[in-house]
Motif scaffolding. Structure first.
Motif, mmCIF file in Angstrom:
data_model
loop_
_atom_site.group_PDB
_atom_site.id
_atom_site.type_symbol
_atom_site.label_atom_id
_atom_site.label_comp_id
_atom_site.label_asym_id
_atom_site.label_seq_id
_atom_site.Cartn_x
_atom_site.Cartn_y
_atom_site.Cartn_z
ATOM 1 N N GLY A 147 56.684 55.234 34.116
ATOM 2 C CA GLY A 147 56.722 54.141 33.153
ATOM 3 C C GLY A 147 57.116 52.812 33.751
ATOM 4 N N LYS A 148 57.014 52.684 35.082
ATOM 5 C CA LYS A 148 57.455 51.467 35.759
ATOM 6 C C LYS A 148 56.259 50.673 36.288
ATOM 7 N N GLY A 149 56.587 49.513 36.860
ATOM 8 C CA GLY A 149 55.596 48.771 37.627
ATOM 9 C C GLY A 149 54.848 47.690 36.900
ATOM 10 N N GLY A 150 55.175 47.410 35.624
ATOM 11 C CA GLY A 150 54.468 46.357 34.912
ATOM 12 C C GLY A 150 54.555 45.021 35.622
ATOM 13 N N ASP A 151 55.748 44.703 36.124
ATOM 14 C CA ASP A 151 55.909 43.449 36.851
ATOM 15 C C ASP A 151 55.160 43.477 38.178
ATOM 16 N N LEU A 152 55.068 44.654 38.800
ATOM 17 C CA LEU A 152 54.372 44.769 40.081
ATOM 18 C C LEU A 152 52.863 44.633 39.906
ATOM 19 N N ARG A 153 52.349 45.156 38.810
ATOM 20 C CA ARG A 153 50.918 44.972 38.543
ATOM 21 C C ARG A 153 50.617 43.512 38.212
ATOM 22 N N SER A 154 51.528 42.875 37.504
ATOM 23 C CA SER A 154 51.365 41.439 37.246
ATOM 24 C C SER A 154 51.414 40.654 38.549
ATOM 25 N N LEU A 155 52.293 41.066 39.457
ATOM 26 C CA LEU A 155 52.368 40.414 40.758
ATOM 27 C C LEU A 155 51.055 40.568 41.513
ATOM 28 N N GLY A 156 50.495 41.785 41.509
ATOM 29 C CA GLY A 156 49.216 42.003 42.182
ATOM 30 C C GLY A 156 48.122 41.123 41.608
ATOM 31 N N ALA A 157 48.075 41.018 40.286
ATOM 32 C CA ALA A 157 47.075 40.172 39.635
ATOM 33 C C ALA A 157 47.286 38.710 40.007
ATOM 34 N N ASP A 158 48.543 38.285 40.088
ATOM 35 C CA ASP A 158 48.856 36.903 40.444
ATOM 36 C C ASP A 158 48.448 36.606 41.889
ATOM 37 N N ILE A 159 48.666 37.566 42.786
ATOM 38 C CA ILE A 159 48.245 37.387 44.182
ATOM 39 C C ILE A 159 46.744 37.176 44.261
ATOM 40 N N ILE A 160 46.000 37.988 43.539
ATOM 41 C CA ILE A 160 44.534 37.862 43.531
ATOM 42 C C ILE A 160 44.128 36.513 42.952
ATOM 43 N N TYR A 161 44.738 36.160 41.837
ATOM 44 C CA TYR A 161 44.344 34.920 41.172
ATOM 45 C C TYR A 161 44.602 33.705 42.059
ATOM 46 N N ARG A 162 45.784 33.639 42.658
ATOM 47 C CA ARG A 162 46.101 32.490 43.504
ATOM 48 C C ARG A 162 45.171 32.403 44.709
ATOM 49 N N HIS A 163 44.850 33.550 45.289
ATOM 50 C CA HIS A 163 43.933 33.567 46.427
ATOM 51 C C HIS A 163 42.539 33.117 45.996
ATOM 52 N N SER A 164 42.095 33.582 44.827
ATOM 53 C CA SER A 164 40.749 33.231 44.351
ATOM 54 C C SER A 164 40.629 31.736 44.059
ATOM 55 N N GLN A 165 41.704 31.135 43.592
ATOM 56 C CA GLN A 165 41.654 29.708 43.301
ATOM 57 C C GLN A 165 41.568 28.880 44.586
ATOM 58 N N LYS A 166 42.258 29.327 45.626
ATOM 59 C CA LYS A 166 42.138 28.651 46.920
ATOM 60 C C LYS A 166 40.726 28.798 47.478
ATOM 61 N N LEU A 167 40.132 29.976 47.287
ATOM 62 C CA LEU A 167 38.773 30.207 47.762
ATOM 63 C C LEU A 167 37.788 29.323 47.004
ATOM 64 N N ALA A 168 38.021 29.154 45.708
ATOM 65 C CA ALA A 168 37.143 28.312 44.897
ATOM 66 C C ALA A 168 37.243 26.844 45.298
ATOM 67 N N GLN A 169 38.406 26.432 45.775
ATOM 68 C CA GLN A 169 38.551 25.060 46.274
ATOM 69 C C GLN A 169 37.788 24.884 47.583
ATOM 70 N N LYS A 170 37.796 25.928 48.395
ATOM 71 C CA LYS A 170 37.113 25.862 49.689
ATOM 72 C C LYS A 170 35.597 25.910 49.525
ATOM 73 N N TYR A 171 35.134 26.696 48.543
ATOM 74 C CA TYR A 171 33.698 26.846 48.282
ATOM 75 C C TYR A 171 33.422 26.520 46.818
ATOM 76 N N PRO A 172 33.306 25.250 46.473
ATOM 77 C CA PRO A 172 33.084 24.875 45.068
ATOM 78 C C PRO A 172 31.856 25.582 44.504
ATOM 79 N N GLY A 173 32.025 26.141 43.302
ATOM 80 C CA GLY A 173 30.917 26.828 42.651
ATOM 81 C C GLY A 173 30.782 28.287 43.027
ATOM 82 N N ILE A 174 31.672 28.808 43.885
ATOM 83 C CA ILE A 174 31.564 30.193 44.328
ATOM 84 C C ILE A 174 31.645 31.149 43.145
ATOM 85 N N LYS A 175 30.841 32.208 43.206
ATOM 86 C CA LYS A 175 30.835 33.241 42.167
ATOM 87 C C LYS A 175 31.762 34.367 42.621
ATOM 88 N N ILE A 176 32.728 34.730 41.774
ATOM 89 C CA ILE A 176 33.765 35.687 42.152
ATOM 90 C C ILE A 176 33.832 36.838 41.160
#
Length: 357
Positions: free
Chosen positions: A198-227
């Motif tokens: 029953g644990k890990g809700g914060d850890l799954r949110s952390l994983g999602a946040d890591i992905i999101y932040r990385h994807s936003q940097k990638l979108a800045q590097k490649y405007p219009g990129i499909k993800i």
């Protein structure tokens, strides 16, 4: 219980009646499949693979391993037969290493796909990784990387103390970047931390946040990129990790710049599921797409594939379903109550279709 029975009946109707038309030329299948403990039979001191050895708890012999590979390939082949084409991108999880993927893609039933592999070893304590298979005739790989699961730079409130954070180990996140029809595309594959205990809700949110932040940097590097972000999220679309930290919206009208669209949100509400626990169905296996893909009015875009009602599909065939006993209707898995039953996975695969209308 009455509500569960109604939902189960609705899910059966939906699974049976709603099937997509074959994928047309210029369209591409992008999906995810949790392969449920695809381990080889060799002892790897760096992995916790004791259960999956010939003398281990599961008596994991070459014959059982061969059956597992054959079954996984059978599902991939069945999706190809339904769609009329191989997946362009297929993310996978619960694999021990690159070797098992090499053995999988060489299976006779799917060898013609000529799948290429993206894989990195990760520090997961259970010894499982994620990986990505791709069709090199449709996706030109430019670069890839493994993204570590770290506690730095996040706004998620973490419950682990400093020592626990330093000792925490889980699967890294995989990212593959390349071109489809000359358009920049990126695909993230993840297997977010378990719900065990029953644990890990914060850890799954952390994983999602890591992905999101990385994807936003990638979108800045490649405007219009499909993800597209895919994986076993160990959460449903409505959980905080998905709707808050990955910005996964329920319907297209809610999607704005920087958001993701989650096609499996409404599908869960309508009775679909990829796994079942105590007679309650969930969709942990999701594929989300960014605004550039969800809202595109030209080039590659998300295609409705099930009666033009849904933008995703949960792939389920009778041979993948337990037909009798306590778990009748559940995914037909490899082991049941500790016994080898020769099934497939405890998850059904999911996919989307992208392309030009």
């Amino acid at each position: 219980m009455k509500r569960i029975a109604i939902l189960a009946a609705l899910a059966l109707i939906l699974f049976t009646q709603l099937s997509p038309a074959q994928v047309r030329k210029g369209q591409y299948v992008v999906g995810f499949y949790n392969l449920e403990n695809l381990f080889d039979t060799y002892d790897d001191p760096a992995k916790d693979d004791a259960q999956f050895l010939p003398d281990g708890q599961n008596k994991w012999t070459e014959a059982k391993y061969a059956k597992k590979l054959e079954n996984m390939a059978r599902v991939i082949r069945a999706m190809r037969d339904d769609n009329g084409c191989w997946h362009t991108i297929l993310g996978v999880s619960e694999i021990e290493n690159r070797l098992v993927l090499e053995d999988l893609v060489s299976q006779p039933s799917i060898a013609a796909a000529n799948y290429q592999i993206v894989h990195y070893d990760s520090p997961d304590r259970r010894g499982v990784d994620v990986g990505l298979l791709y069709d090199p005739t449709k996706f030109k790989l430019l670069d890839s990387e493994t993204i570590p699961f770290t506690f730095e730079g996040t706004g998620v409130k973490i419950t682990l103390d400093r020592e626990e954070q330093e000792n925490f180990r889980t699967r890294d996140i995989l990212m593959a970047h390349g071109l489809i029809e000359g358009e920049h595309c990126a695909f993230y594959v993840c297997h977010l931390p378990s719900r065990l205990g029953g644990k890990g809700g914060d850890l799954r949110s952390l994983g999602a946040d890591i992905i999101y932040r990385h994807s936003q940097k990638l979108a800045q590097k490649y405007p219009g990129i499909k993800i597209a972000v895919m994986g076993d999220m160990n959460d449903d679309p409505f959980n905080e990790s998905m709707h808050k930290w990955l910005h996964g919206k329920r319907v297209l009208s809610e999607v704005h710049g920087g958001d993701f669209f989650n096609p499996f949100y409404t599908m869960l509400e309508d009775g679909y599921g990829t796994l079942c626990y105590r007679d309650v169905w969930s969709i942990f296996d999701q594929v989300l797409v960014n605004d550039n893909l969800a809202l595109a009015d030209s080039g590659l875009q998300l295609i409705p594939i099930v009666k033009k009602k849904y933008f995703g599909r949960v792939f389920k065939k009778d041979f993948m379903v337990t037909q009798e006993g306590q778990y009748k209707g559940y995914p037909f898995r490899t082991f049941s109550n500790g016994a080898f039953v020769g099934g497939f996975s405890d998850h059904f695969p999911t996919y989307i279709v992208i392309g030009k209308q």
